[in-house]
Scaffold this motif. Structure first.
Motif, PDB file in Angstrom:
ATOM      1  N   LEU A 721       0.838  -1.200   0.000  1.00  0.00           N
ATOM      2  CA  LEU A 721       0.000   0.000   0.000  1.00  0.00           C
ATOM      3  C   LEU A 721       0.875   1.253   0.000  1.00  0.00           C
ATOM      4  O   LEU A 721       0.594   2.235  -0.692  1.00  0.00           O
ATOM      5  N   GLU A 722       1.960   1.214   0.781  1.00  0.00           N
ATOM      6  CA  GLU A 722       2.891   2.352   0.821  1.00  0.00           C
ATOM      7  C   GLU A 722       3.541   2.591  -0.543  1.00  0.00           C
ATOM      8  O   GLU A 722       3.648   3.724  -1.022  1.00  0.00           O
ATOM      9  N   PHE A 727      -1.240  -2.679  -7.070  1.00  0.00           N
ATOM     10  CA  PHE A 727      -2.469  -2.552  -7.841  1.00  0.00           C
ATOM     11  C   PHE A 727      -2.188  -2.603  -9.344  1.00  0.00           C
ATOM     12  O   PHE A 727      -2.952  -3.145 -10.116  1.00  0.00           O
ATOM     13  N   GLU A 728      -1.054  -2.006  -9.726  1.00  0.00           N
ATOM     14  CA  GLU A 728      -0.702  -2.079 -11.144  1.00  0.00           C
ATOM     15  C   GLU A 728      -0.376  -3.504 -11.564  1.00  0.00           C
ATOM     16  O   GLU A 728      -0.448  -3.849 -12.734  1.00  0.00           O
ATOM     17  N   ASN A 729      -0.002  -4.357 -10.584  1.00  0.00           N
ATOM     18  CA  ASN A 729       0.333  -5.746 -10.914  1.00  0.00           C
ATOM     19  C   ASN A 729      -0.903  -6.595 -11.162  1.00  0.00           C
ATOM     20  O   ASN A 729      -0.799  -7.737 -11.578  1.00  0.00           O
ATOM     21  N   VAL A 741      -9.856  -2.104  -4.894  1.00  0.00           N
ATOM     22  CA  VAL A 741      -8.882  -2.912  -4.153  1.00  0.00           C
ATOM     23  C   VAL A 741      -8.175  -2.043  -3.113  1.00  0.00           C
ATOM     24  O   VAL A 741      -8.003  -2.442  -1.948  1.00  0.00           O
ATOM     25  N   ARG A 742      -7.776  -0.856  -3.524  1.00  0.00           N
ATOM     26  CA  ARG A 742      -7.077   0.035  -2.593  1.00  0.00           C
ATOM     27  C   ARG A 742      -7.985   0.424  -1.426  1.00  0.00           C
ATOM     28  O   ARG A 742      -7.552   0.469  -0.265  1.00  0.00           O
ATOM     29  N   LYS A 743      -9.250   0.679  -1.731  1.00  0.00           N
ATOM     30  CA  LYS A 743     -10.184   1.106  -0.690  1.00  0.00           C
ATOM     31  C   LYS A 743     -10.418   0.004   0.332  1.00  0.00           C
ATOM     32  O   LYS A 743     -10.340   0.245   1.550  1.00  0.00           O
ATOM     33  N   ILE A 744     -10.691  -1.226  -0.131  1.00  0.00           N
ATOM     34  CA  ILE A 744     -10.980  -2.290   0.848  1.00  0.00           C
ATOM     35  C   ILE A 744      -9.705  -2.677   1.601  1.00  0.00           C
ATOM     36  O   ILE A 744      -9.764  -3.120   2.747  1.00  0.00           O
ATOM     37  N   THR A 745      -8.538  -2.467   0.969  1.00  0.00           N
ATOM     38  CA  THR A 745      -7.279  -2.710   1.680  1.00  0.00           C
ATOM     39  C   THR A 745      -7.117  -1.723   2.833  1.00  0.00           C
ATOM     40  O   THR A 745      -6.795  -2.100   3.969  1.00  0.00           O
TER      41      THR A 745
END
Length: 809
Positions: A721-722, A727-729, A741-745
């Protein structure tokens, strides 16, 4: 056929006495016998010959709907080949008695919109031999009386008539797919719909239905359309499955928006459910039991609810003839109640044992009713008045109220010399038995046979104690009414002698089973070694209080011989089956991000309901993938309440001995109180870990194309996350999916903060999940998963303020 030709004032095309009737338009024949008359929308008028049945004995199909035919319906009785009668949208005037008697092959009857029919009752006796009748359309036919149709119908349309009484009979129609009962005069409550597993369209609007929405209606997976407006329904606005088109207002729901009722309002509504027709006497408007009460003036000065400091302290009803029913155990949830008076209102049943737990109760007056059973033992401060209940038996032990207690019946309660001698006799007898038992033990011990006796005695004692605890619990909460109780023989039969095993956990084995109506269910047999029924009591007590689309529905239980719980069957199994990990196939693990996001929201909604939506707050304390079940549409349902704790909604911390839960999902404060007290925030932690496991498995799949044994721990996810590179992967993800994905993470990392006060409530979790990514504050690094301090200190104080963790209960 020549009679029909004469009576029709508008002659159909090609009908002539010079032409054989088998050649007429709309006539089908076999061997010169008429088998079908099909002339819909043909502008016909006139009357039908009354005795068609005397000559057209081979008739199977008659369709004359949407014409202008008048006069009485003809007789169709004794036409044993007749299958379809469609005469709707005409001007028939009456239905002769025994019109449809003995029509064994009849499947469809449509008389809808014959507005000139005189008032007539549903001819149930006519259809007693019609074993295949599945479609009944009698819309707007001026029908009167009460609903009592066949129980094997698929389509039932009785709307726009003058029916009265209840609609309870539809609960027995397991095949029912469409039921239109709107615009009548139906009264009473909506029955349990758990048997109606095929129901897709239910129209009940514009009647006089009362009470709460049954939980079984909310859990019908087949339901697509429901209309309940223009009734007098109570409680919270129901929340149906996604995709259900629901029309609900106006009614008398406690709120104008979706959400739980005020706890006291909900308690009163559940109390009213035990009365037969309470809303003729009193009702509640709004969401405040103390200021929103509207006590109908039908019985002035005979209904009184009094509050102090916003809490109900007095509930009185007396001498109201129309009010009958039973005393609800839910009275025990009015913990500030001082005075409970239910006098002269024809109540039946027993006095619930749960009333003895009311801490402030000083007066219980249930005189002049029809109560039965044994009076429970109350505290000495409680003054009882039970006179005028001939079938009520006074408890032989010392009753609460002392000199002020008033008993009914012929039981001797004070004074006689015989009564005074009984305790002495019992004590002496018990002493002799005890001495004899000790001597017997000493003798056996000397012969070194004591281990067998001790083991036998201990087993019997434990077994009897277990059964007593479960029996006492069932009687106390009166569960035999809302949840069906099965015998062990029935459980064995429905599981086919426990052949189809679905899974096994620490508290029991789950089997696939079928109810007598063919509906598939799951049966969990509780391990006998697990305590003295605590997990069984926990599960029944917790789940019987719930009604939510994201909570698995409990359909029944058994505690005879073996303790068993019967649940709705979830065809997709547990969420654990869809989390990518070593040994799983790629196809099984490859859930779409959108589906995982909806699963995360569904679980959050279920937990929010447990924490905020029930009368009592329920802490699950064992949230993990194995306890999240999925239906055919991947709608998640929380299950397995064996470790649950029930507490008052105002309580934020609960007492708990020992550690409960599953390693990897247990909150720090559960296994060590140095981190804080156990509360609803403990479920928030488990939820966060569950979501992290979902994220980790899916990211492994996206980046590697297969499932590996490597597990992405929270600190690794935080590092990704840092760096903003994971996410690009995700090779095939769109920008919107990456944001999801970023939000639920980020939300999951907030949930697993070490300090419970730093975690959001489930209401806040839902708000963040459903809001834009930009509204989610950046989470601190979870302390337990790192040996160093967080590398990012981005507005930690402001993040706390955004989450409102200090103000959310």
């Amino acid at each position: 056929m020549s009679q029909l030709l004469k009576t029709l004032t508008t002659t159909p095309i090609n009908w002539s006495s010079n032409t054989h009737y088998c050649n007429w338009t709309g006539i089908d024949c076999q061997f010169d016998r008429v088998v079908a008359i099909k002339l819909p929308s043909s502008s016909l008028s006139g009357r039908l010959p009354p005795y068609l049945n005397s000559t057209l004995i081979s008739l199977t199909h008659i369709d004359l709907h949407n014409n202008s035919l008048n006069g009485p319906l003809p007789y169709f009785s004794n036409l044993d080949l007749l299958e379809i009668v469609s005469l709707g949208h005409n001007k028939f005037s009456s239905v002769p008695e025994s019109c449809f008697e003995y029509t064994p092959d009849l499947r469809t009857l449509n008389l809808s919109n014959n507005l000139h029919l005189t008032g007539w009752e549903f001819p149930l006796v006519d259809f007693k031999t019609s074993a295949y009748l599945d479609t009944l359309d009698l819309e707007a036919t001026n029908m009167i009386g009460q609903l009592d149709p066949k129980t094997f119908l698929w389509y039932l349309q009785l709307n726009n008539n003058r029916f009265e009484g209840t609609i309870s009979v539809i609960s027995t129609m397991s095949n029912l797919s469409q039921a239109w009962l709107h615009s009548n005069k139906f009264t009473g409550r909506i029955p349990s719909m758990s048997n109606c597993t095929n129901l897709s369209d239910l129209q009940l609007q514009s009647n006089f239905l009362i009470g709460l929405i049954p939980p079984s209606l909310l859990s019908l997976s087949s339901l697509n359309i429901i209309s309940l407006e223009q009734n007098m329904l109570r409680g919270p606005i129901p929340v149906f499955h996604k995709g259900v088109k629901a029309t609900l207002e106006p009614n008398n729901f406690c709120r104008s928006d979706v959400g739980p009722c005020d706890p006291q309002v909900m308690i009163l509504l559940e109390i009213f459910e035990a009365f037969d027709d309470p809303y003729n006497v009193f009702s509640i408007e709004g969401n405040n039991a103390c200021t929103g009460g509207k006590w109908t003036d039908i019985s002035p000065n005979r209904v009184l609810i009094r509050c102090e400091r916003g809490k109900i302290v007095s509930f009185k009803i007396w001498n109201i003839a129309p009010l009958t029913g039973t005393i609800s155990p839910t009275f025990s949830n009015l913990t500030s109640l001082v005075n409970l008076t239910l006098v002269g209102i024809n109540l039946n049943g027993s006095i619930p044992h749960s009333l003895t737990t009311l801490p402030e109760l000083q007066l219980l007056d249930v005189s002049n009713n029809n109560l039965s059973g044994v009076v429970p033992k109350f505290a000495s401060k409680v003054k009882l008045n039970t006179t005028g209940n001939p079938s009520l038996v006074q408890n032989m032990t010392t009753q609460g109220g002392g000199e002020n207690a008033t008993a009914s019946g012929d039981v001797e309660t004070r004074g006689s010399s015989k009564a005074s001698l009984r305790p002495v006799i019992w004590i002496a007898g018990a002493s002799l038995i005890s001495v004899g038992f000790v001597i017997l033990i000493v003798i056996i011990c000397k012969r070194k046979r004591y281990p067998i006796l001790v083991q036998w005695w201990f087993f019997r004692k434990t077994k009897n104690s277990t059964d007593h605890d479960v029996e006492d619990f069932i009687q106390r909460f009166n569960l035999s009414v809302p949840i069906k109780q099965y015998r062990y023989a029935e459980v064995k039969r429905m599981t086919n002698s426990f052949r189809d095993k679905l899974g096994q956990g620490g508290y029991g084995v789950v089997y696939k089973a079928s109810l007598p109506d063919g509906r598939q269910v799951a049966v969990k047999i509780i391990n006998e070694s697990k305590g003295n029924g605590e997990e069984f009591i926990n599960e029944v007590a917790s789940i019987s209080r719930t009604s939510h689309v994201n909570i698995v529905a409990l359909l029944g239980f058994c505690y005879e011989n073996k303790r068993a719980l019967i649940y709705e069957f979830m065809p997709k199994g547990s969420l654990d089956n869809f989390i990518c990990k070593s040994g799983f196939s790629d196809v099984t693990c490859n859930l779409e991000w959108k589906t995982m996001y909806q699963i995360a929201i569904g679980i959050a909604r279920g937990l929010e309901y447990l924490h905020q939506g029930c009368i009592s707050r329920i802490l699950h304390l064992d949230i993990k993938p194995q306890n999240i079940l999925l239906d055919e549409d991947f709608c998640p349902k929380i299950s397995d309440f064996g470790l649950a704790k029930i507490c008052q909604r105002k309580d934020s911390i609960v007492s708990m001995l020992g550690t409960r839960g599953t390693i990897g999902f247990i909150a720090p404060e559960v296994f060590s109180r140095t981190y804080g007290g156990v509360s609803h925030k403990s479920d928030v932690y488990s939820y966060g870990m569950l979501i992290i496991e979902m994220i980790g498995g899916r990211k492994n799949y996206d980046t590697r194309g297969s499932c590996t044994s490597e597990m992405l721990f929270p600190d690794w996810i935080y590092k990704d996350l840092e760096l903003s590179n994971n996410f690009e992967n995700c090779l095939s993800n769109s920008e919107e999916e990456n944001d999801t994905v970023r939000k639920i993470t980020m939300v999951s990392l907030w949930c697993i903060q070490t300090n419970p006060s730093d975690r959001p409530s489930m209401s806040k979790v839902l708000e963040m999940l459903q809001g834009p990514l930009q509204s989610v504050p950046y989470p601190p690094k979870p302390f337990l998963y790192s040996s160093e301090m967080p590398s990012l200190q981005i507005s930690y104080e402001s993040s706390n303020n955004l989450l409102e963790t200090n103000s959310i209960p």
